[in-house]
Design a protein around this motif. Sequence first.
Motif: not given
Lengths: 134, 64
Positions: A25-30, A46-52, A79-92
């Motif tokens: 149930s964690g997340t991938i935030k791009i 950094q601007v959050l673009l999307a959360t999976l 969430d926002n418009t931008g160029t995806a370059t990295w993602a932070r993967i986290a617990t729930s």
Amino acid sequence: MAADPRITNAVASTLCDALVDQLDSGTIKIYDGTIPATADTALGAQVLLATLTFNATAFGAAANGVATANAITADASADNTGTATWARIATSGATTIMDVTVGTSGEDINLNSVSIQAGANVAITAMTVTMPKT
Amino acid sequence: MLFKAVLIVQVPGKDRADAEARIKERLGGWGYLTATLDPSVQQPPDVAGTADIKLPLPRYVNGR
């Protein structure tokens, strides 16, 4: 002889499971911008673009050091418009597990386009995590 | 008599001109049709991909 440790398939799987089991149930935030220096580094501008979101059972048991993710819930509206370059993967609970690179090829996460527009559907259709044995 | 109707439709299209052409093609028989898209409701393109993450394995043990 240079240091060159080698671990067994079973140990690689155990280590891999220890990591991916934290992602239920964690997340991938791009994000856009520059990937932090380390995974312990706090976010900057950094601007959050999307959360999976990972499945409640994020990954199946690893085999030969490779764990395969169960279905990942897409972000139906970025969430926002931008160029995806990295993602932070986290617990729930939002504890960071790792940071990964995002691109269109040769990166940890490869998208068909790194140009994300607000409101877009953003999906990761398959994911594996590998613990190297050498 | 002529009556003015405002239709709200969603159509696929490569771009604005293509979407407008599709509307006219489908509804052209009505005549006097003006197709105008509202950019605010234009759906942005989907983004999809895969991940193959190779974890780092510490190569030095006991300080070696």
